[in-house]
Motif scaffolding. Structure first.
Motif, PDB file in Angstrom:
ATOM      1  N   SER A 133       0.867   5.353   0.466  1.00 56.46           N
ATOM      2  CA  SER A 133       0.095   6.462   1.039  1.00 56.46           C
ATOM      3  C   SER A 133       0.955   7.712   1.051  1.00 56.46           C
ATOM      4  O   SER A 133       2.168   7.662   0.799  1.00 56.46           O
ATOM      5  CB  SER A 133      -0.379   6.125   2.453  1.00 56.46           C
ATOM      6  OG  SER A 133       0.630   6.371   3.409  1.00 56.46           O
ATOM      7  N   THR A 134       0.332   8.830   1.363  1.00 60.48           N
ATOM      8  CA  THR A 134       1.092  10.078   1.453  1.00 60.48           C
ATOM      9  C   THR A 134       2.142   9.995   2.555  1.00 60.48           C
ATOM     10  O   THR A 134       3.143  10.723   2.511  1.00 60.48           O
ATOM     11  CB  THR A 134       0.165  11.270   1.719  1.00 60.48           C
ATOM     12  OG1 THR A 134      -0.648  10.997   2.867  1.00 60.48           O
ATOM     13  CG2 THR A 134      -0.722  11.554   0.529  1.00 60.48           C
ATOM     14  N   ASP A 135       1.936   9.117   3.540  1.00 64.51           N
ATOM     15  CA  ASP A 135       2.926   8.947   4.605  1.00 64.51           C
ATOM     16  C   ASP A 135       4.277   8.519   4.063  1.00 64.51           C
ATOM     17  O   ASP A 135       5.308   8.737   4.704  1.00 64.51           O
ATOM     18  CB  ASP A 135       2.466   7.890   5.615  1.00 64.51           C
ATOM     19  CG  ASP A 135       1.224   8.287   6.378  1.00 64.51           C
ATOM     20  OD1 ASP A 135       0.866   9.484   6.355  1.00 64.51           O
ATOM     21  OD2 ASP A 135       0.602   7.403   6.989  1.00 64.51           O
ATOM     22  N   ARG A 143       0.845  -1.201   0.000  1.00 66.79           N
ATOM     23  CA  ARG A 143       0.000   0.000   0.000  1.00 66.79           C
ATOM     24  C   ARG A 143       0.878   1.248   0.000  1.00 66.79           C
ATOM     25  O   ARG A 143       1.840   1.345   0.749  1.00 66.79           O
ATOM     26  CB  ARG A 143      -0.941  -0.001   1.203  1.00 66.79           C
ATOM     27  CG  ARG A 143      -1.871  -1.208   1.179  1.00 66.79           C
ATOM     28  CD  ARG A 143      -2.943  -1.147   2.251  1.00 66.79           C
ATOM     29  NE  ARG A 143      -3.706  -2.393   2.229  1.00 66.79           N
ATOM     30  CZ  ARG A 143      -4.721  -2.654   1.408  1.00 66.79           C
ATOM     31  NH1 ARG A 143      -5.106  -1.717   0.550  1.00 66.79           N
ATOM     32  NH2 ARG A 143      -5.352  -3.818   1.443  1.00 66.79           N
ATOM     33  N   LEU A 194      -4.043   9.801  -4.783  1.00 66.00           N
ATOM     34  CA  LEU A 194      -4.416   8.894  -3.687  1.00 66.00           C
ATOM     35  C   LEU A 194      -5.713   9.322  -3.012  1.00 66.00           C
ATOM     36  O   LEU A 194      -6.383   8.507  -2.368  1.00 66.00           O
ATOM     37  CB  LEU A 194      -3.288   8.836  -2.649  1.00 66.00           C
ATOM     38  CG  LEU A 194      -2.051   8.036  -3.076  1.00 66.00           C
ATOM     39  CD1 LEU A 194      -0.876   8.346  -2.157  1.00 66.00           C
ATOM     40  CD2 LEU A 194      -2.341   6.546  -3.084  1.00 66.00           C
ATOM     41  N   GLU A 195      -6.074  10.602  -3.153  1.00 66.19           N
ATOM     42  CA  GLU A 195      -7.318  11.091  -2.576  1.00 66.19           C
ATOM     43  C   GLU A 195      -8.518  10.751  -3.444  1.00 66.19           C
ATOM     44  O   GLU A 195      -9.662  10.831  -2.984  1.00 66.19           O
ATOM     45  CB  GLU A 195      -7.249  12.603  -2.380  1.00 66.19           C
ATOM     46  CG  GLU A 195      -6.372  13.046  -1.225  1.00 66.19           C
ATOM     47  CD  GLU A 195      -6.445  14.537  -0.994  1.00 66.19           C
ATOM     48  OE1 GLU A 195      -6.964  15.267  -1.874  1.00 66.19           O
ATOM     49  OE2 GLU A 195      -5.986  15.006   0.067  1.00 66.19           O
TER      50      GLU A 195
END
Length: 341
Positions: free
Chosen positions: A32-34, A30, A339-340
């Motif tokens: 993510s922005t993280d 996965r 991703l949003e």
């Protein structure tokens, strides 16, 4: 045609690929922005930006415009930026003296970012190539890169960056012993909370060309500098692209010297190296999806040869799958928006 009764296929992996939702449920990796760090270029001036010709949609910003852009990145959930300065040619010298000016472009940009967007992590680079008139990451003496003299300057740079508010310093130079020296210097000055992200396995790659366009940081040829015997490449300090085990050796040294995070650069041609480093590391592993990797996808997309969005996301996912916890990428802003969706 009805399936033959003689087929007995009890294990059918396609069962977990039938619908979008079941693919989501079975997904192993996965993004993510993280995981995203956004490299940013800063230049002198006011209220201006310049597109990097070989990096479509990537810009050099003046400090005020950089701050505005950083606020956008932070609002998208991107946790950090990696900052690189475009230093005017007249300020570059063989000893990279301008790097230690406490009131020059780079520390001023760090201060502005931390004042305006304090929650955004700022990662600074301690290599000397933006300030070096020879275009090298280190000090050149008698035709050779002087490892220890370079480290001495880098330690002073790291203190300057920490005093300006940098959260993380990132030595990208590949000098031997620099992580330990930086850690000692930062700790002795009271900057024990400033982390070190080491460019642990930075290869002497041909994929850096557009980045060097952005900062005019390529090694200078004999015609471009009055000095003689200046190396015209970075092979004596950046790693040989043919080597993989050497990256693990570099990792062990960096961990012993106190690196808080480690990095492999470039990313896509070195996915195997990312995997090796992740398997051997007990700290977060970053990978740099470098300018050449970005430029290839952007150019192909502009020519209608590839789907730019889907290829970029596939590339970033592949880097994550190889083992990268963090990805420095010029796609960071776009990827955060995708991703949003």
């Amino acid at each position: 045609m009805a399936p033959s009764a003689e087929y007995n296929i009890p294990i059918r992996p396609r069962r977990l690929r039938q619908t979008k939702n079941i693919r989501r449920m079975a997904r192993e990796t996965r993004l993510s922005t993280d995981n995203l760090i956004a490299p940013q270029f800063v230049m002198e001036g006011e209220n201006d930006r310049e597109e990097v010709s070989s990096m479509p949609d990537t810009y050099r910003h003046t400090i005020d415009r950089l701050v505005d852009h950083a606020e956008t990145l932070s609002d998208l959930g991107i946790p950090a930026v990696a900052l690189f300065p475009a230093i005017p040619d007249h300020l570059r010298t063989p000893d990279a003296e301008h790097a230690l000016d406490p009131d020059h472009l780079y520390p001023n940009a760090v201060r502005a970012l931390k004042d305006a967007v304090p929650e955004l992590m700022v990662i600074t680079d301690t290599a000397l190539d933006p300030y070096n008139s020879d275009g090298h990451d280190g000090i050149v003496r008698d035709g050779r890169i002087d490892n220890d003299a370079t480290i001495e300057v880098m330690c002073q740079m790291a203190l300057l960056h920490a005093e300006a508010g940098a959260d993380i310093v990132a030595p990208s130079d590949m000098m031997d012993g620099r992580v330990g020296a930086l850690r000692d210097a930062l700790d002795a000055a009271g900057h024990t909370d400033v982390a070190i992200l080491s460019y642990t396995a930075k290869y002497s790659s041909n994929y850096y060309g557009p980045f060097r366009d952005a900062l005019d940081s390529a090694p200078r040829s004999e015609e471009e500098t009055p000095a003689k015997d200046i190396p015209d490449n970075k092979d004596t300090y950046q790693m040989d692209p043919a080597n993989g085990e050497e990256a693990v050796r570099e990792l062990m040294l960096d961990l012993e010297e106190g690196a808080d995070m480690v990095m492999v650069k470039p990313a896509l041609p070195y996915l195997d190296v990312i995997h090796r480093v992740q398997a051997a590391s007990d700290v977060p592993v970053a990978a740099y999806n470098v300018s050449g990797e970005y430029a290839m996808i952007k150019a192909a997309a502009q020519n209608g040869w590839l789907d730019g969005k889907n290829c970029a996301m596939e590339a970033l996912t592949g880097i994550r799958r190889a083992g990268a916890d963090l990805i420095l990428t010029y796609f960071a802003e776009d990827a955060a928006q995708w991703l949003e969706e």
